[in-house]
Motif scaffolding. Sequence first.
Motif, PDB file in Angstrom:
ATOM      1  N   THR A  51      73.555  40.190  24.336  1.00  0.00           N
ATOM      2  CA  THR A  51      72.381  41.009  24.564  1.00  0.00           C
ATOM      3  C   THR A  51      71.144  40.205  24.207  1.00  0.00           C
ATOM      4  O   THR A  51      71.160  39.388  23.291  1.00  0.00           O
ATOM      5  CB  THR A  51      72.445  42.313  23.746  1.00  0.00           C
ATOM      6  OG1 THR A  51      71.286  43.111  24.008  1.00  0.00           O
ATOM      7  CG2 THR A  51      72.521  42.014  22.253  1.00  0.00           C
ATOM      8  N   ASP A  55      65.089  45.467  25.035  1.00  0.00           N
ATOM      9  CA  ASP A  55      65.504  46.413  26.066  1.00  0.00           C
ATOM     10  C   ASP A  55      67.003  46.658  26.079  1.00  0.00           C
ATOM     11  O   ASP A  55      67.495  47.433  26.901  1.00  0.00           O
ATOM     12  CB  ASP A  55      65.034  45.953  27.451  1.00  0.00           C
ATOM     13  CG  ASP A  55      65.625  44.622  27.876  1.00  0.00           C
ATOM     14  OD1 ASP A  55      65.318  44.172  29.001  1.00  0.00           O
ATOM     15  OD2 ASP A  55      66.395  44.019  27.104  1.00  0.00           O
ATOM     16  N   THR A  57      69.443  44.919  27.113  1.00  0.00           N
ATOM     17  CA  THR A  57      70.206  44.411  28.243  1.00  0.00           C
ATOM     18  C   THR A  57      71.441  43.682  27.740  1.00  0.00           C
ATOM     19  O   THR A  57      71.357  42.871  26.812  1.00  0.00           O
ATOM     20  CB  THR A  57      69.351  43.461  29.085  1.00  0.00           C
ATOM     21  OG1 THR A  57      68.227  44.172  29.612  1.00  0.00           O
ATOM     22  CG2 THR A  57      70.160  42.906  30.246  1.00  0.00           C
TER      23      THR A  57
END
Length: 116
Positions: A51, A55, A57
Amino acid sequence: QVQLVESGGGLVQPGGSLRLSCVVSGINLDYNYIGWFRQAPGKGREGISCTVGSDDTAVYADLVKGRFAISRDNTKYTVYLQMNSLKPEDTAVYYCNAIATGTSYWGQGTQVTVSS
């Protein structure tokens, strides 16, 4: 200094679950790459999940998609790897990895053994 400390490994039966933790110091979790790798005896280290940024992601290796999930708690400076539906082939030493300013950092690893 940068330090990564993994914990949460152990012995689990096939189909069971574990949650690994990686406490991170010296790295800003909001702006740097954090990932999980594993290495089985006699095999190379393989990436599992990572990650980047605030955010959340995340990307996953094909063999763990739908079974593993990475998450972060920035207030606790901790990255987690939730592992469900564990298989014997998941047996390995699991490592937390961080990259910042062109340098890769590794924890000491935690052993996960999946066996009946």
